[in-house]
Design a protein around this motif. Sequence first.
Motif, PDB file in Angstrom:
ATOM      1  N   LEU A 111     -13.773 -25.239 -26.387  1.00 30.91           N
ATOM      2  CA  LEU A 111     -14.350 -24.725 -25.099  1.00 30.91           C
ATOM      3  C   LEU A 111     -15.340 -25.455 -24.771  1.00 30.91           C
ATOM      4  O   LEU A 111     -15.965 -25.690 -23.686  1.00 30.91           O
ATOM      5  N   LEU A 112     -16.456 -25.258 -25.924  1.00 31.22           N
ATOM      6  CA  LEU A 112     -17.539 -25.844 -25.899  1.00 31.22           C
ATOM      7  C   LEU A 112     -17.733 -27.321 -25.666  1.00 31.22           C
ATOM      8  O   LEU A 112     -18.715 -27.767 -24.750  1.00 31.22           O
ATOM      9  N   HIS A 113     -16.892 -28.130 -26.012  1.00 32.22           N
ATOM     10  CA  HIS A 113     -16.775 -29.391 -25.850  1.00 32.22           C
ATOM     11  C   HIS A 113     -16.306 -29.785 -24.247  1.00 32.22           C
ATOM     12  O   HIS A 113     -16.927 -30.557 -23.660  1.00 32.22           O
ATOM     13  N   TYR A 114     -15.610 -28.899 -23.831  1.00 33.71           N
ATOM     14  CA  TYR A 114     -15.110 -28.945 -22.591  1.00 33.71           C
ATOM     15  C   TYR A 114     -16.295 -28.709 -21.613  1.00 33.71           C
ATOM     16  O   TYR A 114     -16.591 -29.229 -20.617  1.00 33.71           O
ATOM     17  N   VAL A 115     -17.090 -27.426 -21.926  1.00 34.82           N
ATOM     18  CA  VAL A 115     -18.265 -27.311 -21.113  1.00 34.82           C
ATOM     19  C   VAL A 115     -19.209 -28.263 -21.089  1.00 34.82           C
ATOM     20  O   VAL A 115     -19.847 -28.532 -20.169  1.00 34.82           O
ATOM     21  N   LYS A 116     -19.541 -28.899 -22.023  1.00 34.93           N
ATOM     22  CA  LYS A 116     -20.210 -30.130 -22.380  1.00 34.93           C
ATOM     23  C   LYS A 116     -19.775 -31.127 -21.243  1.00 34.93           C
ATOM     24  O   LYS A 116     -20.843 -31.691 -20.372  1.00 34.93           O
ATOM     25  N   GLY A 117     -18.748 -31.496 -21.030  1.00 36.86           N
ATOM     26  CA  GLY A 117     -18.170 -32.356 -20.157  1.00 36.86           C
ATOM     27  C   GLY A 117     -18.030 -32.064 -18.569  1.00 36.86           C
ATOM     28  O   GLY A 117     -18.042 -32.813 -17.594  1.00 36.86           O
ATOM     29  N   THR A 118     -18.346 -30.645 -18.547  1.00 35.78           N
ATOM     30  CA  THR A 118     -18.222 -30.209 -17.114  1.00 35.78           C
ATOM     31  C   THR A 118     -19.542 -29.454 -16.689  1.00 35.78           C
ATOM     32  O   THR A 118     -19.745 -28.364 -15.873  1.00 35.78           O
ATOM     33  N   VAL A 119     -20.630 -29.888 -17.285  1.00 32.24           N
ATOM     34  CA  VAL A 119     -21.946 -28.980 -17.162  1.00 32.24           C
ATOM     35  C   VAL A 119     -22.386 -28.910 -15.901  1.00 32.24           C
ATOM     36  O   VAL A 119     -23.150 -27.889 -15.478  1.00 32.24           O
ATOM     37  N   ASP A 120     -22.478 -30.052 -15.137  1.00 32.18           N
ATOM     38  CA  ASP A 120     -22.878 -30.149 -14.001  1.00 32.18           C
ATOM     39  C   ASP A 120     -21.807 -29.643 -12.752  1.00 32.18           C
ATOM     40  O   ASP A 120     -22.236 -29.641 -11.578  1.00 32.18           O
ATOM     41  N   GLN A 121     -20.801 -29.210 -13.238  1.00 27.66           N
ATOM     42  CA  GLN A 121     -19.943 -28.648 -12.011  1.00 27.66           C
ATOM     43  C   GLN A 121     -20.104 -27.256 -11.853  1.00 27.66           C
ATOM     44  O   GLN A 121     -20.691 -26.591 -12.455  1.00 27.66           O
ATOM     45  N   GLY A 122     -19.499 -26.955 -10.504  1.00 29.55           N
ATOM     46  CA  GLY A 122     -19.638 -25.352 -10.206  1.00 29.55           C
ATOM     47  C   GLY A 122     -18.820 -25.167  -9.125  1.00 29.55           C
ATOM     48  O   GLY A 122     -17.839 -25.793  -8.928  1.00 29.55           O
ATOM     49  N   ILE A 123     -19.217 -23.946  -8.380  1.00 23.77           N
ATOM     50  CA  ILE A 123     -18.353 -23.487  -7.262  1.00 23.77           C
ATOM     51  C   ILE A 123     -19.032 -24.211  -6.103  1.00 23.77           C
ATOM     52  O   ILE A 123     -20.175 -23.945  -5.664  1.00 23.77           O
ATOM     53  N   VAL A 124     -18.009 -24.698  -5.025  1.00 18.67           N
ATOM     54  CA  VAL A 124     -18.681 -25.444  -3.911  1.00 18.67           C
ATOM     55  C   VAL A 124     -17.981 -24.322  -2.636  1.00 18.67           C
ATOM     56  O   VAL A 124     -16.918 -24.280  -2.413  1.00 18.67           O
ATOM     57  N   PHE A 125     -18.800 -23.951  -1.784  1.00 21.18           N
ATOM     58  CA  PHE A 125     -18.573 -23.126  -0.495  1.00 21.18           C
ATOM     59  C   PHE A 125     -18.774 -24.140   0.686  1.00 21.18           C
ATOM     60  O   PHE A 125     -19.909 -24.101   0.971  1.00 21.18           O
ATOM     61  N   PRO A 126     -17.692 -24.768   1.196  1.00 25.83           N
ATOM     62  CA  PRO A 126     -17.984 -25.701   2.362  1.00 25.83           C
ATOM     63  C   PRO A 126     -18.326 -24.874   3.719  1.00 25.83           C
ATOM     64  O   PRO A 126     -17.853 -23.968   3.803  1.00 25.83           O
ATOM     65  N   LYS A 127     -19.283 -25.486   4.450  1.00 23.16           N
ATOM     66  CA  LYS A 127     -19.811 -24.652   5.779  1.00 23.16           C
ATOM     67  C   LYS A 127     -18.565 -25.535   6.791  1.00 23.16           C
ATOM     68  O   LYS A 127     -18.853 -26.532   7.206  1.00 23.16           O
ATOM     69  N   THR A 128     -17.550 -24.567   7.065  1.00 25.02           N
ATOM     70  CA  THR A 128     -16.840 -25.137   8.068  1.00 25.02           C
ATOM     71  C   THR A 128     -16.448 -24.420   9.117  1.00 25.02           C
ATOM     72  O   THR A 128     -15.922 -24.378  10.186  1.00 25.02           O
ATOM     73  N   GLY A 129     -17.729 -23.521   9.554  1.00 28.31           N
ATOM     74  CA  GLY A 129     -17.755 -22.752  10.588  1.00 28.31           C
ATOM     75  C   GLY A 129     -16.934 -21.454  10.618  1.00 28.31           C
ATOM     76  O   GLY A 129     -16.901 -20.945   9.713  1.00 28.31           O
ATOM     77  N   ARG A 130     -16.151 -21.128  11.814  1.00 34.18           N
ATOM     78  CA  ARG A 130     -15.668 -19.717  11.889  1.00 34.18           C
ATOM     79  C   ARG A 130     -14.099 -19.675  11.135  1.00 34.18           C
ATOM     80  O   ARG A 130     -13.392 -18.850  11.110  1.00 34.18           O
TER      81      ARG A 130
END
Length: 133
Positions: A111-130
Amino acid sequence: MSDLGTLSYYLGIEVRQGKEALTLSQSTYASKLLERSGMAECKLCVTPMEEQLKLTKASTAARVDAILYRSIVGSLRYLVYTKPDIAFTVGYVSRFMEDPREDHWAAVKQLLHYVKGTVDQGIVFPKTGRSGL
């Protein structure tokens, strides 16, 4: 009360606000976790857990340092807030905190190996209006 400007960091969660989206990540926290676990220079991995991995509490493998195991798994539990892709694996390895063994630790290291490969990823909330997310 004074205005502190736009939110950029809160409880270990980095907040990036752009014109198109709001992004939450914990790259600094993940990097510190990798350093603390001695995995800062590990190879990258594309999956958080081996396919069809079967772990059991009745394992006969050698015991590992329970305090280190609990500390790392607890830190991974906090990392789940911005990395929901590791939630199942973190929950799975959390089952063995009472008496961790080598095979349980191997799953945490994967799991830590996987975290190392995805360290810069996160959750993205697009701004799409209403219209929603």
